[in-house]
Design an enzyme around this catalytic site. Structure first.
Site, short mmCIF file in Angstrom:
data_model
loop_
_atom_site.label_atom_id
_atom_site.label_comp_id
_atom_site.label_asym_id
_atom_site.label_seq_id
_atom_site.Cartn_x
_atom_site.Cartn_y
_atom_site.Cartn_z
N HIS A 1 0.92 -1.27 0.07
CA HIS A 1 -0.22 0.19 -0.01
C HIS A 1 0.81 1.79 0.34
CE1 HIS A 1 0.75 -0.98 4.05
NE2 HIS A 1 1.01 0.20 4.62
N HIS B 1 0.68 5.65 0.98
CA HIS B 1 0.27 6.58 2.27
C HIS B 1 -0.14 7.78 1.20
CE1 HIS B 1 0.11 4.38 5.78
NE2 HIS B 1 1.26 3.89 5.08
#
Ligand code: AMP
Length: 145
Positions: free
Chosen positions: A107, A109
């Site tokens: 992932h 941010h």
């Protein structure tokens, strides 16, 4: 968890992708899913994850999927900027527990930044209110182009 290991499909982001856990969804296309971080390090902290991936971290990911992931990250980052008009954006990504990673589904941010406002604590602090996160998610979603 180190850089090496096997993907655990019981991780929280895999559950979100399967609809087994709630999330304040911002955007999705065939490749990526974007949603609000529940322990935001700043107002509007958004996460972008690959949808069809068993990469725990950046090094695990197939090169051709890196490209579509970061196309999604850029698209969402532009919408975050358009929604909140921040002074800056921190875009970051952690690999392995010693580097600060806490969820082992790749992932990225996206954190809006304002002059004089320090980055909040990573993966901790107060859990955000889901209704507020949904409101922020709608503001970003309205700016996706
Ligand atoms: P990292 O530490 O880079 O692996 O980032 C994981 C991020 O996921 C942290 O910023 C956490 O605040 C966030 N997080 C953990 N659980 C959830 C959840 N259920 N929904 C949204 N974000 C989450």
């Amino acid at each position: 968890m180190s850089l090496d290991g096997t993907y655990d499909d019981g991780n929280i982001f895999a559950k979100i992708l399967r609809g087994e856990m709630p999330a304040a969804r911002v955007f999705e296309d065939e490749h990526v899913y974007a949603f609000m971080d529940v322990f935001p390090q700043g107002r509007g902290h958004t996460l972008v994850i690959p949808k069809h991936s068993t990469a725990r971290n950046f090094l695990d990911e197939e090169p051709e999927r890196v490209a579509v992931l970061f196309q999604g990250v850029q698209r969402v980052a532009k919408a975050v900027r358009a929604a909140f008009n921040p002074d800056g954006l921190t875009i970051m990504q952690f690999n392995g527990a010693p580097a600060g990673q806490t969820v082992y589904h790749l992932h990225v941010h996206i954190i809006p930044r304002w002059e004089g406002v320090p980055l909040g604590r990573h993966a901790g602090g107060a859990m955000a209110d889901m209704d507020e996160l949904k409101d922020l998610a709608e503001q970003i979603a309205a700016k996706i182009s």
